[in-house]
Design an enzyme around this catalytic site. Structure first.
Site, PDB file in Angstrom:
ATOM      1  N   SER A  41     -32.448  22.024  44.032  1.00 10.84           N
ATOM      2  CA  SER A  41     -33.061  21.711  45.462  1.00 10.84           C
ATOM      3  C   SER A  41     -31.954  20.592  46.315  1.00 10.84           C
ATOM      4  O   SER A  41     -30.959  20.746  46.443  1.00 10.84           O
ATOM      5  CB  SER A  41     -34.281  21.026  45.242  1.00 10.84           C
ATOM      6  OG  SER A  41     -34.934  21.105  46.387  1.00 10.84           O
ATOM      7  N   ASP A 195     -37.026  27.607  45.315  1.00 14.41           N
ATOM      8  CA  ASP A 195     -36.613  26.441  44.434  1.00 14.41           C
ATOM      9  C   ASP A 195     -36.634  26.217  43.036  1.00 14.41           C
ATOM     10  O   ASP A 195     -37.412  26.714  42.273  1.00 14.41           O
ATOM     11  CB  ASP A 195     -37.721  25.138  44.860  1.00 14.41           C
ATOM     12  CG  ASP A 195     -36.974  23.784  44.719  1.00 14.41           C
ATOM     13  OD1 ASP A 195     -36.423  23.598  43.807  1.00 14.41           O
ATOM     14  OD2 ASP A 195     -37.117  23.158  45.765  1.00 14.41           O
TER      15      ASP A 195
END
Length: 322
Positions: A41, A195
């Protein structure tokens, strides 16, 4: 100043990535230069900028110049009053498109002349190769952790030709918040990529191998104060995001405690939330300084030889692996 080699693994954390920039600068001031970098991320964003050639100082300036609110780019459906976000989630599987941040990153990579993974590839004399950058993402269709660029082969794409910005875009696709990246599997069905923190928000294990390492791997992650009162009054959206955040952090938190890692720079998050895109310049500077101070504190006690004796001797490592 003596140049010291190291690998770096960066935790995800949304806008808290500003704190990573402060820690990087402190480590570089101490002489460290990065051989391999990885992240999830926001950590993937920072790692990618290092991989294409940016210094800690340049990353700081870059992050302070950007308006994080620009990354909250509505889809066409989101703009419909009241019900728009819910329609966007049900049809696009995300409130925001994520295109703005992907394009911003691509422009930054282009400045350094490195846009694809083949541009950050090292080929050794024995014919083996590695990529300086590894990015963590999650395939929620197959329910698997994927490590890019190598795992992109499972989707019929040559790792050399994978666009770095696209790979990072996969890693930052916080479920519900950003729409996922859709890839076609080799078997012909759609896979939704989100993610990487969903399965491993802090993959500090990534560069570990049997035996004694030639240089250290440092982890960089955020810690919350025990009395942190962030988001006590939650609306529905924040409630959903907190559930996702808990899922992303719980496993890695336990893993770190049980393994007693001494190689991690712990950065106080100062109560800043992952999706706090409206963060003020003053708070950004506090977070940046938090990372810088945390790295300085870490370096004041770090000793690679001692770490090897305590955690990576052959006898200890053998007992752990068995």
């Amino acid at each position: 100043m003596k140049v010291l080699k190291a690998d770096a693994v960066f935790e995800g954390g949304g806008v808290k990535g500003i704190g990573l920039a402060g820690a990087i600068l402190a480590m570089e001031e101490a002489g460290y230069r990065w051989v391999n970098v990885a992240g999830t991320s926001a950590g993937a964003i920072v790692a990618s900028l290092i991989a294409v050639g940016y210094t800690g100082k340049e990353i700081k300036d870059m992050l302070f110049d950007v308006n994080f609110k620009d990354f909250s780019d509505d889809t066409l459906l989101t703009k419909i009053p009241i019900i728009g976000p819910f329609i966007s989630i049900s049809t696009m599987k995300g409130i925001y498109s994520g295109d703005s941040i992907e394009n911003w990153l691509r422009d930054k990579y282009r400045i350094k002349g490195k846009e694809k993974f083949k541009d950050i590839k090292t080929v050794f004399n024995n014919g083996r190769h590695r990529y300086k950058l590894n990015v963590i993402a999650s395939d929620v269709t197959r329910k698997r952790l994927i490590i890019l660029p190598e795992d992109i082969k499972k989707y019929g794409i040559d790792p050399d030709e994978l666009d770095i910005a696209r790979a990072v875009r996969m890693s930052i696709s916080l479920p519900i918040f950003f729409k996922p990246v859709v890839l076609k599997s080799n078997e012909g069905y759609n896979c939704y990529i989100v993610d990487g923190g969903l399965l491993s928000n802090f993959p500090v294990w990534l560069f570990d191998a049997k035996g004694i390492p030639k240089w250290p791997t440092f982890g960089f992650r955020f810690i919350k104060a025990s009395n942190n009162k962030e988001n006590l009054n939650m609306n529905t959206a924040q409630y959903i995001l907190n559930i996702i955040s808990t899922m992303m952090e719980a496993f890695d938190e336990r893993y770190i405690e049980e393994s007693n890692f001494k190689r991690t720079v712990a950065i106080p998050a100062l109560g800043v939330g992952t999706t706090e895109f409206g963060i003020s310049k003053e708070k950004s500077m506090e977070l940046y300084n938090s990372g810088y101070i945390a790295a300085k504190k870490f370096l004041s006690t770090w000793n690679f030889d001692r770490y090897i004796r305590q955690y990576r001797t052959k006898s200890i490592y053998s007992s752990i692996s068995n």
